[in-house]
Design a protein around this motif. Structure first.
Motif, PDB file in Angstrom:
ATOM      1  N   PRO A 154       7.433  28.653   0.164  1.00 33.30           N
ATOM      2  CA  PRO A 154       7.530  27.214  -0.134  1.00 33.30           C
ATOM      3  C   PRO A 154       8.791  26.878  -0.927  1.00 33.30           C
ATOM      4  CG  PRO A 154       5.379  28.107  -0.760  1.00 33.30           C
ATOM      5  CD  PRO A 154       6.246  29.270  -0.456  1.00 33.30           C
ATOM      6  N   ASP A 155       9.088  25.568  -1.044  1.00 29.10           N
ATOM      7  CA  ASP A 155      10.214  25.173  -1.886  1.00 29.10           C
ATOM      8  C   ASP A 155       9.854  25.439  -3.347  1.00 29.10           C
ATOM      9  OD1 ASP A 155       9.197  22.732  -3.323  1.00 29.10           O
ATOM     10  OD2 ASP A 155       9.122  21.869  -1.313  1.00 29.10           O
ATOM     11  N   ALA A 156      10.865  25.393  -4.211  1.00 32.78           N
ATOM     12  CA  ALA A 156      10.695  25.820  -5.597  1.00 32.78           C
ATOM     13  C   ALA A 156       9.621  25.037  -6.347  1.00 32.78           C
ATOM     14  CB  ALA A 156      12.034  25.704  -6.333  1.00 32.78           C
ATOM     15  N   ILE A 157       9.538  23.731  -6.107  1.00 32.25           N
ATOM     16  CA  ILE A 157       8.550  22.908  -6.808  1.00 32.25           C
ATOM     17  C   ILE A 157       7.148  23.172  -6.275  1.00 32.25           C
ATOM     18  CG2 ILE A 157       7.766  20.539  -7.204  1.00 32.25           C
ATOM     19  CD1 ILE A 157      10.707  19.703  -7.297  1.00 32.25           C
ATOM     20  N   GLN A 158       7.004  23.187  -4.950  1.00 27.87           N
ATOM     21  CA  GLN A 158       5.691  23.455  -4.363  1.00 27.87           C
ATOM     22  C   GLN A 158       5.182  24.830  -4.765  1.00 27.87           C
ATOM     23  OE1 GLN A 158       5.601  23.577  -0.075  1.00 27.87           O
ATOM     24  NE2 GLN A 158       3.369  23.438   0.023  1.00 27.87           N
ATOM     25  N   LEU A 159       6.093  25.777  -4.843  1.00 31.56           N
ATOM     26  CA  LEU A 159       5.715  27.143  -5.206  1.00 31.56           C
ATOM     27  C   LEU A 159       5.118  27.202  -6.611  1.00 31.56           C
ATOM     28  CD1 LEU A 159       5.665  30.052  -4.331  1.00 31.56           C
ATOM     29  CD2 LEU A 159       8.101  30.222  -4.844  1.00 31.56           C
ATOM     30  N   GLN A 160       5.773  26.559  -7.559  1.00 31.87           N
ATOM     31  CA  GLN A 160       5.245  26.563  -8.927  1.00 31.87           C
ATOM     32  C   GLN A 160       3.935  25.771  -9.017  1.00 31.87           C
ATOM     33  OE1 GLN A 160       6.307  28.339 -11.436  1.00 31.87           O
ATOM     34  NE2 GLN A 160       8.121  29.145 -10.410  1.00 31.87           N
ATOM     35  N   ALA A 161       3.834  24.710  -8.223  1.00 28.38           N
ATOM     36  CA  ALA A 161       2.592  23.931  -8.216  1.00 28.38           C
ATOM     37  C   ALA A 161       1.439  24.775  -7.670  1.00 28.38           C
ATOM     38  CB  ALA A 161       2.772  22.669  -7.378  1.00 28.38           C
ATOM     39  N   LEU A 162       1.704  25.565  -6.642  1.00 35.86           N
ATOM     40  CA  LEU A 162       0.670  26.432  -6.072  1.00 35.86           C
ATOM     41  C   LEU A 162       0.250  27.506  -7.073  1.00 35.86           C
ATOM     42  CD1 LEU A 162       2.129  26.779  -2.472  1.00 35.86           C
ATOM     43  CD2 LEU A 162      -0.134  25.868  -3.020  1.00 35.86           C
TER      44      LEU A 162
END
Length: 504
Positions: A154-162
């Motif tokens: 995922p993109d960097a923001i989605q990854l941290q959100a996950l």
């Protein structure tokens, strides 16, 4: 979180709003979000600032050659800074409370095998009381409850959100595929990896990386990651052998191999059968026997990578070996279909020369060993030698150089070859096919429409034959131009075999 806290800056009250969320895509902006306007591969995100503001963004970070501040219309603070793309992951990690710092994160990279290795690790590690998070080609989420994936990583923001979502779900173990694109684009910045795994390195993505050296350098980044503890490396891979010699002193190397008994985890294939293969496993944690339901030497190698990770995490070898024989088939990875008294059909994601060759060699080896496909009810009185069919194409807008190589592999290892479309994207179908024909000048047939190609192969193959449908694996779409049309190799093959059976 105040913008000043997020950026670690001292800001006047008028320029220091409370940030409720983060967004890289203006279409996904919610009221109260901080919008990142980064330089993309083709378009700069600055073009979408107005759209983001209309959706409710209350602050903007903009990638620019120099650091400066400006106040946009509506008194919206906009901070410009160089190399913003490289910082998004760390900023997102700060916003979400550095979730990976409280998790054991395993990153798996390599040209082929990432999906199978992560799938095996998640399956063997996951329990009802200790769920395992999985991020990769097959989806994002808790193992067994995956949501469809838009990218391998995922993109960097989605990854941290996950990762933050995993924390709220009491998920302490996370295994993820880490693509070369994600490493080159800094999508995984801000993640604290405990273990990194290398499956292999062979030609792919040169449309993006341009050279194998740059491709390898992108993969190498994962193994010099801050706070990385262990590197699990395929000892048979040439790049892996070089990588071991350059690991930081703080990283412990562990190896796996099918040919070198000195590896930390080694397997001897004792027999092939219609349900997989029988293995003897030797390791620094002990030895034992198991039956793997996965086909092929390359899949045994993938299994060894998973075992090395889990043994290093402290799981008992005896427990793992007892679980191996119940490993489910990875969707679209050597996925076997077929009805009694019909040819064996295998769906596989192989879309590189190396992957296609390994799959075809595995199937050829099985034909030589058994004299027939995987169908136990095959025609024992069939006097004609069984044939290996290969239905494949190549993706458009991707590395053109591998098309000829894949054609050569098919020409050398398959008995019957049907060249067809894969995901043409914005390229003309015939242009892609012509590139493949440079390496495969004498196919059985060229049938651009993929449905017709698969139907032709299944209607003409004999009961003891094996039909490999390669390239798309688990995908349930076909990309033509800017559109994705519903299309599943698996669903189509099942439909055709059912039609043939009912008509026969």
């Amino acid at each position: 979180m105040l913008l000043s806290e997020l950026l670690n800056l001292t800001l006047p009250t008028a320029s220091n709003p409370q940030i409720k969320g983060l967004a890289l895509d203006s279409r996904k902006v919610l009221s109260g979000d901080l919008f990142f306007a980064c330089q993309g591969t083709q378009i700069h995100g600055e073009r979408y600032i107005d759209a983001a503001l209309k959706k409710g963004a209350i602050a903007v970070l903009k990638e620019a050659p120099t650091t400066h501040f400006e106040m946009l219309a509506g008194k919206i603070p906009c901070f410009a800074q160089p190399t913003l793309s490289q910082q998004v992951g760390n900023i997102a990690a700060r916003f979400y409370g550095y979730p990976s710092h409280h998790q054991r994160v395993i990153g798996v990279t390599g040209t082929n095998g990432k999906t199978s290795v992560t799938y095996a690790i998640a399956h063997l590690l996951h329990t009802e009381n200790k769920p395992c998070g999985l991020l990769g080609t097959l989806g994002y989420g808790i193992y067994g409850q995956l949501q469809p994936a838009s990218h391998t990583t995922p993109d960097a923001i989605q990854l941290q959100a996950l990762l933050a979502q995993f924390s709220t779900q009491q998920v302490d173990n996370v295994v993820m595929e880490v693509s070369s694109h994600a490493l080159a684009q800094d999508r995984v910045q801000g993640i604290q990896f405990e273990t990194a795994v290398l499956t292999n390195l062979s030609r792919d993505h040169l449309d993006y990386h341009h050279t194998m050296t740059q491709y390898g350098d992108a993969k190498r980044r994962l193994f010099t990651w801050p706070h990385l503890k262990t590197a699990i490396i395929n000892q048979e891979d040439t790049f892996g052998q070089r990588l071991i010699k350059t690991l930081p002193e703080t990283v412990t190397p562990l190896t796996y191999s099918l040919s070198d008994k000195t590896a930390d985890v080694y397997a001897q294939i004792q027999a092939y059968h219609t349900h997989g293969c029988s293995l003897k496993i030797q390791s620094r944690w002990g030895e034992g026997y198991t039956d793997s339901p996965w086909f092929g030497e390359f899949n045994v190698s993938n299994l060894l990578a998973a075992l090395a990770v889990l043994l290093n995490m402290g799981l008992p070898l005896s427990q793992l070996l007892s679980q191996v024989n119940s490993l489910p088939t990875v969707p679209g990875r050597m996925e076997r279909l077929g009805q009694p008294e019909q040819p064996t059909v295998l769906i596989d994601y192989a879309h590189t020369p190396d992957a296609l060759e390994k799959v075809l060699l595995t199937l050829r080896q099985h034909l030589k060993a058994t004299g027939k496909g995987f169908n136990e009810k095959g025609d024992k009185n069939h006097t004609v030698s069984p044939l290996l069919w290969c239905v494949f194409g190549c993706g458009g807008d991707r590395d053109r150089g591998k098309r000829r190589l894949m054609g050569e592999v098919a020409q050398h290892h398959a008995d019957r070859i049907i060249i067809t479309d894969d995901n043409p994207r914005h390229e003309a179908s015939q242009t892609i096919i012509d590139d493949i024909l440079e390496g495969c000048p004498a196919p059985t047939a060229v049938i651009p429409e993929r449905e017709h190609a698969i139907r032709h192969a299944l209607q003409h193959a004999s009961v003891n034959d094996i039909v490999l449908i390669a390239g798309k694996g688990h995908e349930d779409y076909q990309e033509i131009g800017d559109q994705r049309f519903p299309f599943s190799d698996r669903a189509l093959a099942l439909q055709i075999t059912k039609e043939i059976r009912s008509s026969g």
